[in-house]
Write a protein that holds these residues in place. Structure first.
Motif, PDB file in Angstrom:
ATOM      1  N   LEU A 179       0.868  -1.176   0.000  1.00  0.00           N
ATOM      2  CA  LEU A 179       0.000   0.000   0.000  1.00  0.00           C
ATOM      3  C   LEU A 179       0.902   1.222   0.000  1.00  0.00           C
ATOM      4  O   LEU A 179       1.713   1.406   0.921  1.00  0.00           O
ATOM      5  CB  LEU A 179      -0.918   0.012   1.228  1.00  0.00           C
ATOM      6  CG  LEU A 179      -1.977   1.117   1.257  1.00  0.00           C
ATOM      7  CD1 LEU A 179      -2.999   0.919   0.139  1.00  0.00           C
ATOM      8  CD2 LEU A 179      -2.668   1.159   2.609  1.00  0.00           C
ATOM      9  N   VAL A 180       0.790   2.038  -1.034  1.00  0.00           N
ATOM     10  CA  VAL A 180       1.659   3.198  -1.218  1.00  0.00           C
ATOM     11  C   VAL A 180       0.838   4.469  -1.052  1.00  0.00           C
ATOM     12  O   VAL A 180      -0.244   4.609  -1.619  1.00  0.00           O
ATOM     13  CB  VAL A 180       2.305   3.168  -2.623  1.00  0.00           C
ATOM     14  CG1 VAL A 180       3.177   4.395  -2.853  1.00  0.00           C
ATOM     15  CG2 VAL A 180       3.099   1.894  -2.820  1.00  0.00           C
ATOM     16  N   ASP A 181       1.368   5.410  -0.268  1.00  0.00           N
ATOM     17  CA  ASP A 181       0.778   6.745  -0.147  1.00  0.00           C
ATOM     18  C   ASP A 181       1.261   7.537  -1.356  1.00  0.00           C
ATOM     19  O   ASP A 181       2.450   7.854  -1.472  1.00  0.00           O
ATOM     20  CB  ASP A 181       1.222   7.409   1.155  1.00  0.00           C
ATOM     21  CG  ASP A 181       0.525   8.728   1.405  1.00  0.00           C
ATOM     22  OD1 ASP A 181      -0.002   9.340   0.438  1.00  0.00           O
ATOM     23  OD2 ASP A 181       0.515   9.174   2.561  1.00  0.00           O
ATOM     24  N   LYS A 182       0.371   7.855  -2.277  1.00  0.00           N
ATOM     25  CA  LYS A 182       0.765   8.510  -3.518  1.00  0.00           C
ATOM     26  C   LYS A 182       1.195   9.955  -3.313  1.00  0.00           C
ATOM     27  O   LYS A 182       1.926  10.484  -4.130  1.00  0.00           O
ATOM     28  CB  LYS A 182      -0.375   8.443  -4.543  1.00  0.00           C
ATOM     29  CG  LYS A 182      -0.679   7.019  -4.967  1.00  0.00           C
ATOM     30  CD  LYS A 182      -1.600   6.895  -6.166  1.00  0.00           C
ATOM     31  CE  LYS A 182      -2.843   7.709  -6.104  1.00  0.00           C
ATOM     32  NZ  LYS A 182      -3.778   7.447  -7.199  1.00  0.00           N
ATOM     33  N   THR A 183       0.781  10.583  -2.210  1.00  0.00           N
ATOM     34  CA  THR A 183       1.175  11.975  -1.987  1.00  0.00           C
ATOM     35  C   THR A 183       2.662  12.088  -1.668  1.00  0.00           C
ATOM     36  O   THR A 183       3.326  12.998  -2.131  1.00  0.00           O
ATOM     37  CB  THR A 183       0.357  12.619  -0.852  1.00  0.00           C
ATOM     38  OG1 THR A 183       0.538  11.856   0.341  1.00  0.00           O
ATOM     39  CG2 THR A 183      -1.106  12.695  -1.208  1.00  0.00           C
ATOM     40  N   GLY A 184       3.201  11.166  -0.901  1.00  0.00           N
ATOM     41  CA  GLY A 184       4.623  11.208  -0.559  1.00  0.00           C
ATOM     42  C   GLY A 184       5.428  10.102  -1.204  1.00  0.00           C
ATOM     43  O   GLY A 184       6.658  10.113  -1.172  1.00  0.00           O
ATOM     44  N   GLY A 185       4.749   9.119  -1.786  1.00  0.00           N
ATOM     45  CA  GLY A 185       5.429   8.017  -2.434  1.00  0.00           C
ATOM     46  C   GLY A 185       6.004   6.987  -1.480  1.00  0.00           C
ATOM     47  O   GLY A 185       6.757   6.120  -1.897  1.00  0.00           O
ATOM     48  N   HIS A 186       5.665   7.070  -0.195  1.00  0.00           N
ATOM     49  CA  HIS A 186       6.229   6.099   0.739  1.00  0.00           C
ATOM     50  C   HIS A 186       5.279   4.914   0.956  1.00  0.00           C
ATOM     51  O   HIS A 186       4.076   5.025   0.781  1.00  0.00           O
ATOM     52  CB  HIS A 186       6.622   6.762   2.068  1.00  0.00           C
ATOM     53  CG  HIS A 186       5.466   7.308   2.839  1.00  0.00           C
ATOM     54  ND1 HIS A 186       4.873   8.504   2.554  1.00  0.00           N
ATOM     55  CD2 HIS A 186       4.805   6.794   3.901  1.00  0.00           C
ATOM     56  CE1 HIS A 186       3.877   8.719   3.398  1.00  0.00           C
ATOM     57  NE2 HIS A 186       3.810   7.694   4.223  1.00  0.00           N
ATOM     58  N   ILE A 187       5.876   3.795   1.344  1.00  0.00           N
ATOM     59  CA  ILE A 187       5.122   2.560   1.571  1.00  0.00           C
ATOM     60  C   ILE A 187       4.516   2.596   2.963  1.00  0.00           C
ATOM     61  O   ILE A 187       5.216   2.755   3.954  1.00  0.00           O
ATOM     62  CB  ILE A 187       6.040   1.335   1.400  1.00  0.00           C
ATOM     63  CG1 ILE A 187       6.501   1.236  -0.053  1.00  0.00           C
ATOM     64  CG2 ILE A 187       5.324   0.058   1.823  1.00  0.00           C
ATOM     65  CD1 ILE A 187       7.516   0.152  -0.313  1.00  0.00           C
ATOM     66  N   VAL A 188       3.212   2.437   3.012  1.00  0.00           N
ATOM     67  CA  VAL A 188       2.476   2.434   4.271  1.00  0.00           C
ATOM     68  C   VAL A 188       2.368   1.010   4.829  1.00  0.00           C
ATOM     69  O   VAL A 188       2.393   0.796   6.033  1.00  0.00           O
ATOM     70  CB  VAL A 188       1.062   3.032   4.065  1.00  0.00           C
ATOM     71  CG1 VAL A 188       0.236   2.971   5.327  1.00  0.00           C
ATOM     72  CG2 VAL A 188       1.157   4.447   3.546  1.00  0.00           C
ATOM     73  N   TYR A 189       2.271   0.053   3.910  1.00  0.00           N
ATOM     74  CA  TYR A 189       2.061  -1.344   4.304  1.00  0.00           C
ATOM     75  C   TYR A 189       2.659  -2.234   3.233  1.00  0.00           C
ATOM     76  O   TYR A 189       2.487  -1.981   2.035  1.00  0.00           O
ATOM     77  CB  TYR A 189       0.555  -1.606   4.433  1.00  0.00           C
ATOM     78  CG  TYR A 189       0.152  -3.053   4.578  1.00  0.00           C
ATOM     79  CD1 TYR A 189       0.117  -3.665   5.822  1.00  0.00           C
ATOM     80  CD2 TYR A 189      -0.207  -3.816   3.465  1.00  0.00           C
ATOM     81  CE1 TYR A 189      -0.267  -4.997   5.961  1.00  0.00           C
ATOM     82  CE2 TYR A 189      -0.599  -5.141   3.601  1.00  0.00           C
ATOM     83  CZ  TYR A 189      -0.623  -5.726   4.847  1.00  0.00           C
ATOM     84  OH  TYR A 189      -1.003  -7.032   4.981  1.00  0.00           O
ATOM     85  N   GLN A 190       3.359  -3.275   3.670  1.00  0.00           N
ATOM     86  CA  GLN A 190       3.845  -4.283   2.728  1.00  0.00           C
ATOM     87  C   GLN A 190       3.924  -5.613   3.458  1.00  0.00           C
ATOM     88  O   GLN A 190       4.491  -5.694   4.551  1.00  0.00           O
ATOM     89  CB  GLN A 190       5.206  -3.925   2.156  1.00  0.00           C
ATOM     90  CG  GLN A 190       5.650  -4.873   1.054  1.00  0.00           C
ATOM     91  CD  GLN A 190       6.894  -4.381   0.343  1.00  0.00           C
ATOM     92  OE1 GLN A 190       7.846  -3.947   0.969  1.00  0.00           O
ATOM     93  NE2 GLN A 190       6.870  -4.441  -0.981  1.00  0.00           N
ATOM     94  N   ARG A 191       3.346  -6.629   2.844  1.00  0.00           N
ATOM     95  CA  ARG A 191       3.342  -7.945   3.471  1.00  0.00           C
ATOM     96  C   ARG A 191       3.092  -9.023   2.430  1.00  0.00           C
ATOM     97  O   ARG A 191       2.318  -8.822   1.494  1.00  0.00           O
ATOM     98  CB  ARG A 191       2.261  -8.016   4.544  1.00  0.00           C
ATOM     99  CG  ARG A 191       2.223  -9.338   5.273  1.00  0.00           C
ATOM    100  CD  ARG A 191       1.246  -9.336   6.410  1.00  0.00           C
ATOM    101  NE  ARG A 191       1.128 -10.693   6.952  1.00  0.00           N
ATOM    102  CZ  ARG A 191       0.086 -11.146   7.585  1.00  0.00           C
ATOM    103  NH1 ARG A 191      -0.944 -10.364   7.833  1.00  0.00           N
ATOM    104  NH2 ARG A 191       0.061 -12.385   8.038  1.00  0.00           N
TER     105      ARG A 191
END
Length: 184
Positions: free
Chosen positions: A127-139
């Motif tokens: 799950l990527v936050d498109k506003t900052g480009g950072h990964i919120v969740y990865q599994r």
């Protein structure tokens, strides 16, 4: 004459059993009861704010044998599931803040389907936050499910399809239970 009819019926059944049966998106999506239960726990930041990127790693079913899961079928199941719990935007504009990426890593099936068929799947979700480009969740989520002989007596491919769909439904349900614990 009855012997010929019995032989013809057996031949027809074996020919039908040899046809590939692709997994369908609707049975892979979470059930209405699960969606209703999860919907109440969706954090405000994710409500109507998650879009699904094209899925990678799927495979088309051969028309002659087996049952696979296509990338498009998995994407549709994710869209349906996220929509059912209230994470997919109702309108295309403005675009959602988050993008869910999925990659089907494994689809473990028996080489020769037996009476009962167990299928294992593993999907990597990001799950990527498109506003900052950072990964919120990865599994990487793995799950397995089974289809019994009595659910598709004539066709082992049909048992594979049922087990595929159940394993992916369980996989998506685990994803949704993870996402509702996020506080982005």
């Amino acid at each position: 004459m009855p012997r010929l009819t019995l032989f013809t019926a057996a031949l027809l059944a074996s020919l039908l059993a040899g046809c590939g049966t692709p997994s369908q998106p609707l049975p892979m999506a979470v059930s209405a009861a699960d969606a209703l239960q999860i919907r109440g726990w969706v954090p405000d930041a994710l409500k109507f704010q998650v879009g699904v990127a094209p899925v990678s790693g799927g495979q088309e079913t051969s028309r002659w044998w087996g049952s696979k899961v296509s990338a498009e079928a998995l994407k549709l199941a994710l869209d349906d599931s996220l929509h059912a719990v209230g994470m997919i935007p109702l309108l295309p504009e403005p675009s959602p803040r988050f993008e869910l990426q999925a990659e089907l890593l494994e689809l473990e099936q028996p080489q020769v389907p037996a009476l009962g068929v167990t299928v294992g799947v593993a999907v990597r979700y990001t799950l990527v936050d498109k506003t900052g480009g950072h990964i919120v969740y990865q599994r990487r989520i793995a799950s397995s499910e089974e289809a019994r002989f009595s659910e598709a007596v004539v066709s082992p491919n049909e048992r594979l399809r049922i087990a595929n769909e159940r394993a992916l439904r369980a996989n998506i349900a685990l994803l949704l239970r993870d996402l509702v614990t996020l506080r982005p």
